[in-house]
Scaffold this motif. Sequence first.
Motif, short mmCIF file in Angstrom:
data_model
loop_
_atom_site.label_atom_id
_atom_site.label_comp_id
_atom_site.label_asym_id
_atom_site.label_seq_id
_atom_site.Cartn_x
_atom_site.Cartn_y
_atom_site.Cartn_z
N ARG A 50 0.81 -1.23 0.00
CA ARG A 50 0.00 0.00 0.00
C ARG A 50 0.85 1.28 0.00
N ARG A 51 2.12 1.16 -0.28
CA ARG A 51 2.97 2.36 -0.37
C ARG A 51 2.94 2.89 -1.80
N HIS A 52 3.14 4.21 -1.92
CA HIS A 52 3.20 4.89 -3.22
C HIS A 52 4.66 4.86 -3.68
N VAL A 53 4.91 4.22 -4.81
CA VAL A 53 6.28 3.99 -5.30
C VAL A 53 6.42 4.53 -6.72
N LEU A 54 7.55 5.21 -6.97
CA LEU A 54 7.85 5.74 -8.30
C LEU A 54 9.20 5.20 -8.73
N GLU A 55 9.27 4.63 -9.94
CA GLU A 55 10.56 4.20 -10.47
C GLU A 55 11.01 5.17 -11.55
N LEU A 56 12.26 5.64 -11.43
CA LEU A 56 12.85 6.52 -12.43
C LEU A 56 13.72 5.69 -13.38
N GLY A 57 13.72 6.05 -14.66
CA GLY A 57 14.54 5.34 -15.64
C GLY A 57 14.24 3.86 -15.64
N ILE A 122 11.24 6.08 -4.00
CA ILE A 122 11.68 6.26 -5.39
C ILE A 122 12.73 5.18 -5.64
N LEU A 123 12.56 4.44 -6.73
CA LEU A 123 13.48 3.36 -7.08
C LEU A 123 14.28 3.73 -8.32
N MET A 124 15.59 3.48 -8.28
CA MET A 124 16.46 3.79 -9.40
C MET A 124 17.48 2.68 -9.56
N ALA A 125 17.59 2.10 -10.74
CA ALA A 125 18.61 1.09 -11.00
C ALA A 125 19.43 1.49 -12.22
N ASP A 126 20.72 1.63 -12.01
CA ASP A 126 21.66 1.99 -13.08
C ASP A 126 21.24 3.23 -13.85
N CYS A 127 21.00 4.31 -13.11
CA CYS A 127 20.60 5.57 -13.74
C CYS A 127 21.78 6.54 -13.87
N ILE A 128 22.98 6.12 -13.44
CA ILE A 128 24.12 7.04 -13.45
C ILE A 128 25.10 6.60 -14.53
N TYR A 129 24.92 7.11 -15.73
CA TYR A 129 25.91 6.72 -16.76
C TYR A 129 26.21 7.84 -17.74
N TYR A 130 25.35 8.87 -17.84
CA TYR A 130 25.63 9.99 -18.74
C TYR A 130 25.89 11.23 -17.90
N GLU A 131 27.04 11.86 -18.13
CA GLU A 131 27.36 13.07 -17.36
C GLU A 131 26.30 14.15 -17.55
N GLU A 132 25.80 14.27 -18.81
CA GLU A 132 24.83 15.35 -19.09
C GLU A 132 23.47 15.10 -18.43
N SER A 133 23.24 13.88 -17.94
CA SER A 133 21.95 13.61 -17.30
C SER A 133 21.99 13.82 -15.79
N LEU A 134 23.18 14.08 -15.21
CA LEU A 134 23.28 14.19 -13.74
C LEU A 134 22.46 15.35 -13.19
N GLU A 135 22.63 16.54 -13.76
CA GLU A 135 21.91 17.72 -13.24
C GLU A 135 20.38 17.55 -13.38
N PRO A 136 19.87 17.14 -14.56
CA PRO A 136 18.42 16.92 -14.67
C PRO A 136 17.92 15.85 -13.69
N LEU A 137 18.69 14.77 -13.48
CA LEU A 137 18.28 13.71 -12.55
C LEU A 137 18.21 14.25 -11.13
N LEU A 138 19.21 15.03 -10.74
CA LEU A 138 19.22 15.60 -9.38
C LEU A 138 18.06 16.58 -9.19
N LYS A 139 17.77 17.37 -10.21
CA LYS A 139 16.62 18.29 -10.13
C LYS A 139 15.33 17.50 -9.91
N THR A 140 15.17 16.43 -10.69
CA THR A 140 13.97 15.60 -10.57
C THR A 140 13.87 14.98 -9.18
N LEU A 141 14.99 14.49 -8.66
CA LEU A 141 14.98 13.91 -7.30
C LEU A 141 14.58 14.95 -6.26
#
Length: 211
Positions: A50-57, A122-141
């Motif tokens: 019954r928990r609310h879960v969001l998976e990114l990527g 929030i669940l994330m698996a292997d979302c850290i691989y593109y340098e240009e995606s770090l800032e957008p990912l952190l903003k989303t988090l």
Amino acid sequence: MAGFVRELERRAGPALRLEQRARGGVGCVVWDAALVLAKFLETGSCPLARRHVLELGAGTGAVGIMAATLGANVTVTDLEELQELLRVNIENNKHLVTGSVRAKVLKWGEDVTEFQPPPDYILMADCIYYEESLEPLLKTLKDLTGPDTCVLCCYEQRTMGKNPEIERKYFELLQADFELERIPLEKHDEEYRSEDIHIVNIHRKHTSFPS
């Protein structure tokens, strides 16, 4: 497009059947970090019913769908081009779901109003691989998390090329707003674990919120 099925055994009941794609981007196959995180959820360390879960990527949706079989109400998110694969995998495993699961488009760095209020996990698996995606990912988090949101980030430590530098930069940036705690290997699933795959438990720093 040609697909091939990866089975992911569950502790109770039939295996998840996850379609993958023979061609396409990185989101089209089940990565080892997704298997490790999905099986960690089964250990029961984090209550999901019954928990609310969001998976990114989410890619194939392996982690989010596993959470939904454990009673969570899950939204799996990724780019538009992965929605069809996510929908196929949700449909193929819907008979195993005891919570709920749906797929939505979420592009990191863009508006997240429709995903509010903040999820429990929030669940994330292997979302850290593109340098240009770090800032957008952190903003989303930062935009998605509330004071009680638990972020579980699972990643494979890679030693090739720029990977170590990207990892270092990601965790350095993350620590400005979040507390990080590595989950010890002995708490991972007994079979689905590896010395170079890490799970980090991430929470917002309380100082980030108005008192």
